[in-house]
Design a protein around this motif. Sequence first.
Motif, PDB file in Angstrom:
ATOM      1  N   MET A   1     -10.214 -39.825   6.576  1.00  0.00           N
ATOM      2  CA  MET A   1     -10.348 -40.792   5.485  1.00  0.00           C
ATOM      3  C   MET A   1      -9.470 -40.401   4.301  1.00  0.00           C
ATOM      4  O   MET A   1      -8.847 -41.263   3.664  1.00  0.00           O
ATOM      5  N   LEU A   2      -9.403 -39.107   3.996  1.00  0.00           N
ATOM      6  CA  LEU A   2      -8.533 -38.657   2.908  1.00  0.00           C
ATOM      7  C   LEU A   2      -7.084 -38.991   3.220  1.00  0.00           C
ATOM      8  O   LEU A   2      -6.340 -39.468   2.344  1.00  0.00           O
ATOM      9  N   TYR A   3      -6.682 -38.780   4.477  1.00  0.00           N
ATOM     10  CA  TYR A   3      -5.302 -39.088   4.865  1.00  0.00           C
ATOM     11  C   TYR A   3      -5.025 -40.589   4.751  1.00  0.00           C
ATOM     12  O   TYR A   3      -3.978 -41.000   4.241  1.00  0.00           O
ATOM     13  N   VAL A   4      -5.963 -41.413   5.222  1.00  0.00           N
ATOM     14  CA  VAL A   4      -5.777 -42.869   5.155  1.00  0.00           C
ATOM     15  C   VAL A   4      -5.675 -43.336   3.703  1.00  0.00           C
ATOM     16  O   VAL A   4      -4.805 -44.141   3.355  1.00  0.00           O
ATOM     17  N   VAL A   5      -6.565 -42.819   2.862  1.00  0.00           N
ATOM     18  CA  VAL A   5      -6.519 -43.195   1.440  1.00  0.00           C
ATOM     19  C   VAL A   5      -5.198 -42.760   0.814  1.00  0.00           C
ATOM     20  O   VAL A   5      -4.586 -43.504   0.031  1.00  0.00           O
ATOM     21  N   THR A   6      -4.727 -41.562   1.179  1.00  0.00           N
ATOM     22  CA  THR A   6      -3.456 -41.071   0.636  1.00  0.00           C
ATOM     23  C   THR A   6      -2.304 -41.978   1.038  1.00  0.00           C
ATOM     24  O   THR A   6      -1.455 -42.335   0.205  1.00  0.00           O
ATOM     25  N   VAL A   7      -2.265 -42.373   2.314  1.00  0.00           N
ATOM     26  CA  VAL A   7      -1.189 -43.254   2.787  1.00  0.00           C
ATOM     27  C   VAL A   7      -1.294 -44.630   2.134  1.00  0.00           C
ATOM     28  O   VAL A   7      -0.281 -45.231   1.746  1.00  0.00           O
ATOM     29  N   LEU A   8      -2.520 -45.133   1.999  1.00  0.00           N
ATOM     30  CA  LEU A   8      -2.716 -46.455   1.407  1.00  0.00           C
ATOM     31  C   LEU A   8      -2.272 -46.479  -0.049  1.00  0.00           C
ATOM     32  O   LEU A   8      -1.544 -47.384  -0.485  1.00  0.00           O
ATOM     33  N   VAL A   9      -2.707 -45.485  -0.813  1.00  0.00           N
ATOM     34  CA  VAL A   9      -2.320 -45.432  -2.226  1.00  0.00           C
ATOM     35  C   VAL A   9      -0.824 -45.193  -2.364  1.00  0.00           C
ATOM     36  O   VAL A   9      -0.174 -45.716  -3.280  1.00  0.00           O
ATOM     37  N   LYS A  10      -0.237 -44.433  -1.426  1.00  0.00           N
ATOM     38  CA  LYS A  10       1.209 -44.227  -1.440  1.00  0.00           C
ATOM     39  C   LYS A  10       1.944 -45.549  -1.232  1.00  0.00           C
ATOM     40  O   LYS A  10       2.987 -45.794  -1.865  1.00  0.00           O
ATOM     41  N   ALA A  11       1.410 -46.399  -0.361  1.00  0.00           N
ATOM     42  CA  ALA A  11       2.026 -47.722  -0.160  1.00  0.00           C
ATOM     43  C   ALA A  11       1.960 -48.546  -1.446  1.00  0.00           C
ATOM     44  O   ALA A  11       2.917 -49.255  -1.787  1.00  0.00           O
TER      45      ALA A  11
ATOM     46  N   LEU B   1       2.058 -32.200  -1.702  1.00  0.00           N
ATOM     47  CA  LEU B   1       1.631 -31.851  -0.346  1.00  0.00           C
ATOM     48  C   LEU B   1       0.936 -30.492  -0.253  1.00  0.00           C
ATOM     49  O   LEU B   1      -0.097 -30.373   0.420  1.00  0.00           O
ATOM     50  N   PRO B   2       1.451 -29.412  -0.901  1.00  0.00           N
ATOM     51  CA  PRO B   2       0.721 -28.137  -0.810  1.00  0.00           C
ATOM     52  C   PRO B   2      -0.718 -28.232  -1.301  1.00  0.00           C
ATOM     53  O   PRO B   2      -1.635 -27.663  -0.688  1.00  0.00           O
ATOM     54  N   LEU B   3      -0.956 -28.964  -2.383  1.00  0.00           N
ATOM     55  CA  LEU B   3      -2.321 -29.109  -2.883  1.00  0.00           C
ATOM     56  C   LEU B   3      -3.148 -30.032  -1.988  1.00  0.00           C
ATOM     57  O   LEU B   3      -4.368 -29.871  -1.903  1.00  0.00           O
ATOM     58  N   LEU B   4      -2.504 -30.979  -1.317  1.00  0.00           N
ATOM     59  CA  LEU B   4      -3.229 -31.804  -0.344  1.00  0.00           C
ATOM     60  C   LEU B   4      -3.746 -30.943   0.802  1.00  0.00           C
ATOM     61  O   LEU B   4      -4.873 -31.130   1.281  1.00  0.00           O
ATOM     62  N   LEU B   5      -2.942 -29.973   1.238  1.00  0.00           N
ATOM     63  CA  LEU B   5      -3.380 -29.073   2.307  1.00  0.00           C
ATOM     64  C   LEU B   5      -4.504 -28.152   1.817  1.00  0.00           C
ATOM     65  O   LEU B   5      -5.393 -27.799   2.593  1.00  0.00           O
ATOM     66  N   VAL B   6      -4.465 -27.766   0.547  1.00  0.00           N
ATOM     67  CA  VAL B   6      -5.574 -27.001  -0.019  1.00  0.00           C
ATOM     68  C   VAL B   6      -6.849 -27.836   0.006  1.00  0.00           C
ATOM     69  O   VAL B   6      -7.941 -27.338   0.336  1.00  0.00           O
ATOM     70  N   ALA B   7      -6.727 -29.125  -0.338  1.00  0.00           N
ATOM     71  CA  ALA B   7      -7.897 -30.010  -0.286  1.00  0.00           C
ATOM     72  C   ALA B   7      -8.425 -30.123   1.141  1.00  0.00           C
ATOM     73  O   ALA B   7      -9.652 -30.133   1.359  1.00  0.00           O
ATOM     74  N   MET B   8      -7.536 -30.203   2.125  1.00  0.00           N
ATOM     75  CA  MET B   8      -7.959 -30.247   3.525  1.00  0.00           C
ATOM     76  C   MET B   8      -8.698 -28.960   3.907  1.00  0.00           C
ATOM     77  O   MET B   8      -9.689 -28.992   4.652  1.00  0.00           O
ATOM     78  N   THR B   9      -8.240 -27.831   3.384  1.00  0.00           N
ATOM     79  CA  THR B   9      -8.895 -26.560   3.678  1.00  0.00           C
ATOM     80  C   THR B   9     -10.288 -26.511   3.058  1.00  0.00           C
ATOM     81  O   THR B   9     -11.237 -25.995   3.666  1.00  0.00           O
ATOM     82  N   LEU B  10     -10.443 -27.048   1.861  1.00  0.00           N
ATOM     83  CA  LEU B  10     -11.768 -27.089   1.231  1.00  0.00           C
ATOM     84  C   LEU B  10     -12.717 -27.982   2.024  1.00  0.00           C
ATOM     85  O   LEU B  10     -13.904 -27.667   2.178  1.00  0.00           O
ATOM     86  N   ILE B  11     -12.196 -29.110   2.531  1.00  0.00           N
ATOM     87  CA  ILE B  11     -13.018 -29.981   3.378  1.00  0.00           C
ATOM     88  C   ILE B  11     -13.434 -29.241   4.646  1.00  0.00           C
ATOM     89  O   ILE B  11     -14.592 -29.326   5.090  1.00  0.00           O
TER      90      ILE B  11
ATOM     91  N   PHE C   1       3.405 -41.537  -9.844  1.00  0.00           N
ATOM     92  CA  PHE C   1       2.726 -40.272 -10.130  1.00  0.00           C
ATOM     93  C   PHE C   1       1.237 -40.366  -9.811  1.00  0.00           C
ATOM     94  O   PHE C   1       0.659 -39.481  -9.184  1.00  0.00           O
ATOM     95  N   VAL C   2       0.620 -41.469 -10.234  1.00  0.00           N
ATOM     96  CA  VAL C   2      -0.809 -41.667  -9.987  1.00  0.00           C
ATOM     97  C   VAL C   2      -1.069 -41.825  -8.487  1.00  0.00           C
ATOM     98  O   VAL C   2      -2.030 -41.269  -7.942  1.00  0.00           O
ATOM     99  N   ALA C   3      -0.214 -42.587  -7.808  1.00  0.00           N
ATOM    100  CA  ALA C   3      -0.403 -42.836  -6.375  1.00  0.00           C
ATOM    101  C   ALA C   3      -0.347 -41.554  -5.565  1.00  0.00           C
ATOM    102  O   ALA C   3      -1.077 -41.400  -4.573  1.00  0.00           O
ATOM    103  N   ALA C   4       0.487 -40.609  -5.958  1.00  0.00           N
ATOM    104  CA  ALA C   4       0.637 -39.373  -5.183  1.00  0.00           C
ATOM    105  C   ALA C   4      -0.415 -38.327  -5.534  1.00  0.00           C
ATOM    106  O   ALA C   4      -0.911 -37.618  -4.654  1.00  0.00           O
ATOM    107  N   TRP C   5      -0.781 -38.240  -6.799  1.00  0.00           N
ATOM    108  CA  TRP C   5      -1.628 -37.131  -7.240  1.00  0.00           C
ATOM    109  C   TRP C   5      -3.114 -37.465  -7.300  1.00  0.00           C
ATOM    110  O   TRP C   5      -3.946 -36.560  -7.155  1.00  0.00           O
ATOM    111  N   LEU C   6      -3.466 -38.723  -7.504  1.00  0.00           N
ATOM    112  CA  LEU C   6      -4.882 -39.067  -7.665  1.00  0.00           C
ATOM    113  C   LEU C   6      -5.725 -38.708  -6.438  1.00  0.00           C
ATOM    114  O   LEU C   6      -6.776 -38.069  -6.580  1.00  0.00           O
TER     115      LEU C   6
END
Length: 360
Positions: A316-326, A279-289, A336-341
Amino acid sequence: MIPTLGFYFFRRYTVTTVWFLLGIFSLIFIIDFSEMSNRVGALPGYTLTSGLLVTALRIPTILMQTVPFVALFAGMASLISLNRRYELVVTRAAGISVWQFLRPFIIGSFLFGVLAVLAINPIAAWSSRKAVELEASWGAANASRTENAVPWLRQIYGDDQAIIGAKAVLDEGTRLLNVTVIHFDPDGRIVLRQDADSATLEDGYWLLKNVHETRNGELPVRLEEVQLRTNLKREFVQESLEKPESIPFLSLGRKIEAAKSFGFPTDAMETQFHSLLSLPLLLVAMTLIAACVSLKFSRFNQSRAVILGGILSGFMLYVVTVLVKAFGSSGVVPPFVAAWLPVVVAMSLGATILLHQEDG
């Protein structure tokens, strides 16, 4: 970069994030309280004070879902504000690169993610259980779960085979509310149905309270208490009924090991563990966007299309994250792949776009 300037940017980002959190908290509180009042307001145990308390207890769980959007909007709002006041223009003129003045925002978003994992997540796990207990005290045992989400346990004790269902789960699965127990004979025919207000797992038996027993061809019988013998252990029931989202981050590792020892699939819990870890790196990605769509604005000619593009990209990043998490929770993709990719791909794309915009 000058430490004073970096601290100033960090403080601006922090203040903006806090204001967004307060705004979303207030909005969620109003909407959730109105919805819950319409749903359970007629129950005998419901009061205005308890309704406000349950709504407040439910908010941390909902707030955890909005954390990525808070980071996105806070980053966009901070950078747009600095641009409109020419502060970023002066910063660039002083020879400070985009990577230097973005550092406070990246650090702020990372720390915000750490705070969400270590503070908001445990509070959400605890408060959601308390909210279910309070709703159950009103007689709203089915308020916390939909009919399609009713948990069922199967147990065999001697010649008795039984399926236990409930509409609410408390105390990590050791106390059930609005319980239905269906007994079968060795040939698979239903011989007895027991409907109870609650069932508590004791040492070697379920203690059913306020029970209505129904047998074929006989009138129903009401009993105050009934002991239903079982060989189910507390740990087994906890692992089979507890949702990954209701487990605090610091307890997930222990729960995963316990579930493996019982032979339960752990894909959902492992995916939840890695999702919180990333999650912390996901928020970093959101900041870069946010930076990709906020650094080119002028004082009077902001492009609404670019702002909308940033919001859609974050969504879209959030939707993809939730979809891959499912997919990870169901075992289709390794947890591991579903959360980090998605996080790694989003950070790489954000950094690439910024490099193209700023450094050609």
